[in-house]
Write a protein that holds these residues in place. Structure first.
Motif, short mmCIF file in Angstrom:
data_model
loop_
_atom_site.label_atom_id
_atom_site.label_comp_id
_atom_site.label_asym_id
_atom_site.label_seq_id
_atom_site.Cartn_x
_atom_site.Cartn_y
_atom_site.Cartn_z
N SER A 297 0.85 -1.28 -0.08
CA SER A 297 -0.22 -0.04 0.13
C SER A 297 0.64 1.28 -0.06
CB SER A 297 -1.01 -0.09 1.26
OG SER A 297 -0.22 0.41 2.18
N GLU A 298 0.17 2.23 -0.37
CA GLU A 298 1.09 3.76 -0.56
C GLU A 298 1.28 4.14 0.84
OE1 GLU A 298 2.72 5.82 -2.70
OE2 GLU A 298 1.56 4.31 -4.19
N GLU A 299 0.59 3.82 1.81
CA GLU A 299 0.88 4.25 3.12
C GLU A 299 2.09 3.47 3.77
OE1 GLU A 299 0.05 6.68 5.57
OE2 GLU A 299 -0.72 7.40 3.86
N PHE A 300 2.00 2.09 3.37
CA PHE A 300 3.22 1.31 3.87
C PHE A 300 4.50 2.01 3.17
CE2 PHE A 300 6.25 -2.18 2.91
CZ PHE A 300 6.53 -2.49 4.40
N LEU A 301 4.43 2.14 1.83
CA LEU A 301 5.53 2.58 0.99
C LEU A 301 6.18 4.02 1.58
CD1 LEU A 301 5.00 1.63 -2.57
CD2 LEU A 301 6.25 0.41 -0.91
N LEU A 302 5.15 4.86 2.35
CA LEU A 302 5.68 5.97 2.66
C LEU A 302 6.11 5.85 4.11
CD1 LEU A 302 2.38 8.23 1.93
CD2 LEU A 302 4.80 8.92 1.13
N ASP A 303 5.85 4.84 4.72
CA ASP A 303 6.54 4.46 6.03
C ASP A 303 7.92 3.74 5.94
OD1 ASP A 303 4.32 4.83 7.60
OD2 ASP A 303 3.52 2.73 7.66
N VAL A 304 8.25 3.05 4.75
CA VAL A 304 9.50 2.70 4.31
C VAL A 304 10.26 3.36 3.30
CG1 VAL A 304 9.13 0.40 5.32
CG2 VAL A 304 8.68 0.93 2.85
N ARG A 305 9.89 4.49 3.35
CA ARG A 305 10.50 5.55 2.26
C ARG A 305 12.17 5.51 2.11
NH1 ARG A 305 7.16 8.29 -1.50
NH2 ARG A 305 8.28 10.35 -2.06
N HIS A 306 12.70 5.51 3.23
CA HIS A 306 14.10 5.36 3.45
C HIS A 306 14.59 4.21 2.53
CE1 HIS A 306 12.39 2.89 6.75
NE2 HIS A 306 13.66 2.21 6.86
N LEU A 307 13.75 3.15 2.34
CA LEU A 307 14.11 1.87 1.67
C LEU A 307 13.46 2.08 0.17
CD1 LEU A 307 13.62 -0.84 4.32
CD2 LEU A 307 15.74 0.26 3.61
#
Ligand code: 4AD
Ligand code: MG
Length: 431
Positions: free
Chosen positions: A110-120
């Motif tokens: 999900s977009e939210e998860f990808l924002l949480d792991v933005r550093h990766l």
């Protein structure tokens, strides 16, 4: 052997290469390991066969290495049609720099998860291409300003007071006092323009806007300029030349990114060649009102209105002469038509909407004070800005361009967050 960058291995006729990078993808067949290796310049297929690698321990370590592990490989460069880009590295020596843990990003997240792991997630092709596209747009703006004789200057981020309006201000504690984060460097650029005539700056602006749209950030990179001895007509020409230059620049320098995000080059070629439409607010209001009868003269144009106004155009539309009541106090009313101001918003087509806000400034003392009174603003709060009008004030214009908004439109991106590494929105300040 010395390290080579992947881009150079593809460009040059090298027979051997040493590469350092990360394992982007891996496949393991019996006795053969295929990696897609990426470094800061590109990606290359690397074939690790147990027969070619003499060090069996190293080969076993490579087999165990998970995605995104960092590695060094050395071997022969071979042409192979099946390999991406037509070349691959047949590895003879391998060394794992750091064996990574299981990478948390797989498919369909999900977009939210990808924002949480933005550093990766920044390592993904999409983000890398987004960062390259954005860098090209920043570069294009600097290039235009420099060639046009504008001097780059710096303005403060801690300020006291509003530029664009009081309710979108971020307040910060500053040694026991309340100050604000800047909404725009405009007022400082006006000062600089009275010293240096043609100036620009590229800096963040901060807006406490509670909007959750695909084109709003609370912290965005703002390209702003100011020109002394200049009026609305000069400004309209400047806006058009600047955007044409930016379109031409990305066509030349970022074809891979245009292709990646799906922007057809013919569309940008039209931007470079065709004249931009120049319409008054009155004219576009009439167009928008046909579709939205509830819209009243003096209302601000929302995304849906902008979409309607630009729907028949392939190139940006420059809307000038907005109602005076709609725009901040610093905009100069047209002496021929005091209910409108000498301003220009540039609207990008295809629903991308406003990319530039610009205008002629109230440069006469009495005029500025009059506008401030109408807006219920106190002179004391804008002391130096008003003071500037007392010592050789001159007609001047300037504007602000949202670099992320422009990037989105030029590259046909879906969301403003695709243009920045670490987007700041209403509910996100980390990572
Ligand atoms: O239209 P704005 O608010 O104009 C000004 O700030 C002027 N003081 C600029 C100047 O004359 N020096 O903002 C200018 C541009 C907008 O057209 C838009 O492209 C971008 O800045 N912008 C934003 N971009 C992303 N997120 C936001 N919240 C933005 N707000 C404005
Ligand atoms: Mg605006």
């Amino acid at each position: 052997m010395a390290r080579s960058m992947i881009r150079d291995v593809f460009k040059k006729e090298t027979k051997t290469a040493e590469l350092w990078g990360w394992v982007k993808r891996k496949r393991d067949f019996k006795g053969t390991l295929i990696w897609l290796l990426r470094d800061g310049s590109g990606e290359m297929q690397c074939v690790l066969s147990s027969e070619n690698i003499l060090d069996k321990k190293a080969y076993e370590a490579a087999r165990k290495a998970l995605m995104e592990s960092s590695v060094e490989v050395e071997g022969k460069v071979k042409s192979d049609e099946r390999a991406p880009g037509g070349k691959e590295l047949q590895v003879e020596k391998v060394h794992i720099i750091h064996a990574g843990e299981e990478f948390p990003i797989g498919k369909d997240l999900s977009e939210e998860f990808l924002l949480d792991v933005r550093h990766l997630w920044l390592r993904s092709t999409k983000m890398q291409q987004g960062m390259r596209a954005s860098a090209c747009v920043f570069e294009a703006f600097h290039d235009f300003c420099k060639k046009d004789g504008y001097l780059e200057v710096q303005c403060p981020m801690f300020v006291s007071g509003a530029v664009e309006g009081g309710n979108e201000l971020f307040e910060v504690e500053y040694f026991g006092k309340k100050v604000n984060l800047t909404q725009s460097s405009q007022f400082y650029l006006e000062v600089y323009a009275h010293a240096l005539e043609k100036v620009y700056t590229v800096a963040p602006s901060f807006r406490a806007e509670p909007s959750r749209t695909r084109r709003h950030l609370t912290e965005f990179w703002h390209a702003e300029w100011e020109t002394a001895f200049s009026g609305l007509e000069d400004l309209l020409n400047w806006n058009e030349r600047m955007i044409k230059h930016m379109a031409k620049y990305v066509l030349e320098k970022a074809p891979a990114q245009l292709d990646y995000f799906g922007r057809k080059t013919e569309q940008l070629e039209k931007v470079v060649k065709q004249k931009f439409e120049r319409l008054t607010y009155d004219e576009v209001f009439e167009v928008a009102q046909k579709k939205f009868p509830e819209l009243k003269w003096g209302d601000d144009l929302q995304e849906a209105h902008e979409r309607e106004i630009t729907k028949d155009y392939d190139v940006p539309v420059m809307v000038h002469h907005y109602p005076t009541i709609l725009k901040p106090f610093y905009h100069r009313p047209d002496p021929q038509r005091m209910d409108t101001v000498l301003c220009c918003d540039v609207l990008a087509p295809e629903g991308y909407g406003e990319i530039v806000g610009s205008g002629e400034r109230c440069w006469k003392y009495d005029e500025l004070i009059g506008r401030m009174k109408e807006a219920n603003l106190k002179e004391i709060d804008y002391q130096w800005y008003v003071d500037l009008r007392k010592y050789g004030s001159v007609p001047h214009t300037g504007g602000g361009l949202g670099l992320s908004r422009l990037t989105m439109w030029l590259f046909k991106m879906e969301h403003i967050r695709d243009t920045v590494g670490f987007p700041r929105t209403m509910n996100r300040v980390a990572p």
